[in-house]
Scaffold this motif. Structure first.
Motif, PDB file in Angstrom:
ATOM      1  N   LEU A 141       0.870  -1.171   0.000  1.00  0.00           N
ATOM      2  CA  LEU A 141       0.000   0.000   0.000  1.00  0.00           C
ATOM      3  C   LEU A 141       0.908   1.221   0.000  1.00  0.00           C
ATOM      4  N   ASN A 142       0.973   1.918  -1.135  1.00  0.00           N
ATOM      5  CA  ASN A 142       1.853   3.073  -1.287  1.00  0.00           C
ATOM      6  C   ASN A 142       1.043   4.360  -1.196  1.00  0.00           C
ATOM      7  N   THR A 143       1.413   5.222  -0.273  1.00  0.00           N
ATOM      8  CA  THR A 143       0.687   6.477  -0.100  1.00  0.00           C
ATOM      9  C   THR A 143       1.225   7.538  -1.046  1.00  0.00           C
ATOM     10  N   ALA A 144       0.348   8.044  -1.912  1.00  0.00           N
ATOM     11  CA  ALA A 144       0.665   9.183  -2.773  1.00  0.00           C
ATOM     12  C   ALA A 144      -0.225  10.340  -2.318  1.00  0.00           C
ATOM     13  N   SER A 145      -1.004  10.897  -3.205  1.00  0.00           N
ATOM     14  CA  SER A 145      -1.827  12.066  -2.893  1.00  0.00           C
ATOM     15  C   SER A 145      -2.733  12.344  -4.071  1.00  0.00           C
ATOM     16  N   ALA A 146      -3.788  13.135  -3.814  1.00  0.00           N
ATOM     17  CA  ALA A 146      -4.581  13.648  -4.927  1.00  0.00           C
ATOM     18  C   ALA A 146      -3.695  14.448  -5.873  1.00  0.00           C
ATOM     19  N   LEU A 176       3.899  -7.811  -9.985  1.00  0.00           N
ATOM     20  CA  LEU A 176       3.649  -8.784  -8.920  1.00  0.00           C
ATOM     21  C   LEU A 176       2.662  -9.856  -9.373  1.00  0.00           C
ATOM     22  N   LYS A 177       1.647  -9.442 -10.107  1.00  0.00           N
ATOM     23  CA  LYS A 177       0.641 -10.401 -10.549  1.00  0.00           C
ATOM     24  C   LYS A 177       1.181 -11.344 -11.627  1.00  0.00           C
ATOM     25  N   GLN A 178       2.257 -10.949 -12.287  1.00  0.00           N
ATOM     26  CA  GLN A 178       2.921 -11.878 -13.194  1.00  0.00           C
ATOM     27  C   GLN A 178       3.593 -13.003 -12.411  1.00  0.00           C
ATOM     28  N   VAL A 179       3.942 -12.729 -11.155  1.00  0.00           N
ATOM     29  CA  VAL A 179       4.549 -13.734 -10.279  1.00  0.00           C
ATOM     30  C   VAL A 179       3.476 -14.588  -9.631  1.00  0.00           C
ATOM     31  N   SER A 180       2.440 -13.931  -9.066  1.00  0.00           N
ATOM     32  CA  SER A 180       1.355 -14.639  -8.397  1.00  0.00           C
ATOM     33  C   SER A 180       0.150 -13.731  -8.270  1.00  0.00           C
ATOM     34  N   GLN A 181      -1.020 -14.291  -8.489  1.00  0.00           N
ATOM     35  CA  GLN A 181      -2.248 -13.518  -8.332  1.00  0.00           C
ATOM     36  C   GLN A 181      -2.530 -13.207  -6.868  1.00  0.00           C
ATOM     37  N   ALA A 182      -1.786 -13.815  -5.951  1.00  0.00           N
ATOM     38  CA  ALA A 182      -1.954 -13.543  -4.526  1.00  0.00           C
ATOM     39  C   ALA A 182      -1.102 -12.367  -4.062  1.00  0.00           C
ATOM     40  N   LEU A 183      -0.399 -11.730  -4.993  1.00  0.00           N
ATOM     41  CA  LEU A 183       0.407 -10.541  -4.706  1.00  0.00           C
ATOM     42  C   LEU A 183      -0.234  -9.330  -5.371  1.00  0.00           C
ATOM     43  N   GLY A 184       0.016  -8.132  -4.833  1.00  0.00           N
ATOM     44  CA  GLY A 184      -0.537  -6.946  -5.471  1.00  0.00           C
ATOM     45  C   GLY A 184      -0.083  -5.662  -4.818  1.00  0.00           C
ATOM     46  N   ALA A 185      -0.564  -4.556  -5.379  1.00  0.00           N
ATOM     47  CA  ALA A 185      -0.206  -3.235  -4.872  1.00  0.00           C
ATOM     48  C   ALA A 185      -1.370  -2.275  -5.066  1.00  0.00           C
ATOM     49  N   THR A 186      -1.509  -1.345  -4.136  1.00  0.00           N
ATOM     50  CA  THR A 186      -2.544  -0.321  -4.165  1.00  0.00           C
ATOM     51  C   THR A 186      -1.899   1.023  -3.885  1.00  0.00           C
ATOM     52  N   VAL A 187      -2.352   2.058  -4.598  1.00  0.00           N
ATOM     53  CA  VAL A 187      -1.863   3.407  -4.328  1.00  0.00           C
ATOM     54  C   VAL A 187      -2.988   4.237  -3.716  1.00  0.00           C
ATOM     55  N   LEU A 188      -2.654   4.922  -2.627  1.00  0.00           N
ATOM     56  CA  LEU A 188      -3.598   5.751  -1.889  1.00  0.00           C
ATOM     57  C   LEU A 188      -3.381   7.210  -2.273  1.00  0.00           C
ATOM     58  N   CYS A 189      -4.436   7.860  -2.790  1.00  0.00           N
ATOM     59  CA  CYS A 189      -4.342   9.240  -3.267  1.00  0.00           C
ATOM     60  C   CYS A 189      -5.406  10.108  -2.601  1.00  0.00           C
ATOM     61  N   PRO A 190      -5.266  10.407  -1.313  1.00  0.00           N
ATOM     62  CA  PRO A 190      -6.319  11.150  -0.618  1.00  0.00           C
ATOM     63  C   PRO A 190      -6.291  12.633  -0.929  1.00  0.00           C
ATOM     64  N   ALA A 236      -8.396   3.099   2.535  1.00  0.00           N
ATOM     65  CA  ALA A 236      -7.233   2.413   1.979  1.00  0.00           C
ATOM     66  C   ALA A 236      -7.323   0.913   2.192  1.00  0.00           C
ATOM     67  N   LEU A 237      -7.692   0.489   3.399  1.00  0.00           N
ATOM     68  CA  LEU A 237      -7.763  -0.945   3.688  1.00  0.00           C
ATOM     69  C   LEU A 237      -8.915  -1.606   2.943  1.00  0.00           C
ATOM     70  N   ALA A 238      -9.990  -0.864   2.722  1.00  0.00           N
ATOM     71  CA  ALA A 238     -11.093  -1.400   1.920  1.00  0.00           C
ATOM     72  C   ALA A 238     -10.632  -1.656   0.488  1.00  0.00           C
ATOM     73  N   ARG A 244      -8.244  -3.479  -5.301  1.00  0.00           N
ATOM     74  CA  ARG A 244      -8.197  -2.336  -6.208  1.00  0.00           C
ATOM     75  C   ARG A 244      -6.797  -1.712  -6.213  1.00  0.00           C
ATOM     76  N   VAL A 245      -6.378  -1.247  -7.364  1.00  0.00           N
ATOM     77  CA  VAL A 245      -5.055  -0.639  -7.496  1.00  0.00           C
ATOM     78  C   VAL A 245      -5.073   0.815  -7.033  1.00  0.00           C
ATOM     79  N   HIS A 246      -6.215   1.486  -7.138  1.00  0.00           N
ATOM     80  CA  HIS A 246      -6.302   2.897  -6.778  1.00  0.00           C
ATOM     81  C   HIS A 246      -7.376   3.132  -5.728  1.00  0.00           C
ATOM     82  N   THR A 247      -7.115   4.055  -4.823  1.00  0.00           N
ATOM     83  CA  THR A 247      -8.163   4.582  -3.951  1.00  0.00           C
ATOM     84  C   THR A 247      -7.871   6.054  -3.721  1.00  0.00           C
ATOM     85  N   ALA A 248      -8.910   6.888  -3.840  1.00  0.00           N
ATOM     86  CA  ALA A 248      -8.730   8.334  -3.775  1.00  0.00           C
ATOM     87  C   ALA A 248      -9.846   8.976  -2.967  1.00  0.00           C
ATOM     88  N   PRO A 249      -9.855   8.750  -1.655  1.00  0.00           N
ATOM     89  CA  PRO A 249     -10.910   9.334  -0.826  1.00  0.00           C
ATOM     90  C   PRO A 249     -10.770  10.847  -0.727  1.00  0.00           C
TER      91      PRO A 249
END
Length: 284
Positions: A141-146, A176-190, A236-238, A244-249
């Motif tokens: 879970l990588n924190t970015a910004s709007a 990551l998903k090329q390695v395993s579908q059980a891996l992933g990443a999400t970016v947080l853009c609040p 973010a945790l939801a 989901r790859v993106h979340t922007a609350p």
């Protein structure tokens, strides 16, 4: 595949002594997740650890400078020594930059922003990805910004690094998903969040803060609604739990992102209609 956040899992959170990082720690602890909280501010880190433990969390802390690859590797070693595994890595440490046009931003500002907000994420991925891959499951879970979804005049070093974290995370998720579908990443853009980011940045010498402006709330006067750290953490945790790859609350974030994407697509479409060898006005 989404990461199911369960009791007994382990989460590492950089920038975890305050703000969004501390909100993530609270929300994860409420789910029974064991915590490794990291921050460059040792006094704030000790206070955060004590507070989380008082609330019933299982937590260990590690002073960490995310701009230093060796420091982040030590954080990974600390996490494995403490709990034997890592399930969620929250690359969250942040800093802001002075308000000025790009051509007036000095080299030190660029170095600090790239070191903390971009290389900090890179170091986190490099240190922890082998662990997640070896165990066959896990999530970043990588924190970015709007500010990573639309232009932000006057804060180019901030916006530039935030855009980089968005693109980095999108590509990381695909890799990551090329390695395993059980891996992933999400970016947080609040959007605007009520945190002491400005105060902490001033304490680290990144900006000069006007007297009395001790939180981001002062920046929200007369603007769209401001979020609490816990609201951002829950969003973010939801997103992580939903895969989901993106979340922007935040109010207005989706609108600004849509305006940017529509402008991008319009420019690309206009270029596709140009005769061979002829560039539309204003293009390179």
């Amino acid at each position: 595949m989404a990461l199911r956040i369960d009791k007994g899992q382990v989460a590492v959170i950089t920038g975890g002594a305050s703000g969004i990082g501390y909100g993530l720690a609270e929300a994860l602890a409420a789910r029974g997740v064991r915590l490794v909280v990291a921050d460059i501010r040792e006094d704030g880190l000790a206070e955060a650890q004590e507070s989380l433990r008082a609330a019933g969390a299982e937590v260990t802390a590690a002073a960490t400078d995310v701009s230093d690859a060796a420091s982040v590797r030590r954080l990974a070693d600390h996490a494995v020594a403490a709990y034997g595994r890592v399930d969620l890595v929250c690359n969250n440490a942040g800093v802001v930059c002075p308000a000025a046009p790009m051509w007036e931003q000095d080299d030190r500002t660029w170095e600090r922003m790239i070191g903390v907000k971009l290389r900090g994420v890179v170091h986190g991925v490099r240190a922890f990805a082998p662990l997640l891959i070896a165990q066959g499951t896990g999530h970043f879970l990588n924190t970015a910004s709007a500010g990573g979804l639309a232009p932000l005049p006057g804060r180019t070093p901030y916006a530039g690094t935030m855009h980089a974290v968005v693109g980095l995370t999108e590509t990381l998720d695909a890799e990551l998903k090329q390695v395993s579908q059980a891996l992933g990443a999400t970016v947080l853009c609040p959007g605007l969040v009520d945190t002491p980011l400005g105060e902490n940045s001033a304490a680290l010498g990144a900006i000069r803060l006007p007297p009395g402006a001790d939180s981001m709330r002062s920046a929200a006067a007369g603007r769209d609604g401001i979020l609490t750290r816990r609201e951002v953490a829950e969003a973010a945790l939801a997103a992580v739990a939903a895969g989901r790859v993106h979340t922007a609350p935040g109010a207005g974030v989706a609108r600004r992102a849509r305006t940017r994407v529509e402008g991008l697509l319009a420019d690309i479409a206009a270029g596709e209609g140009a005769p061979p060898g002829v560039h539309p006005a204003g293009s390179a």
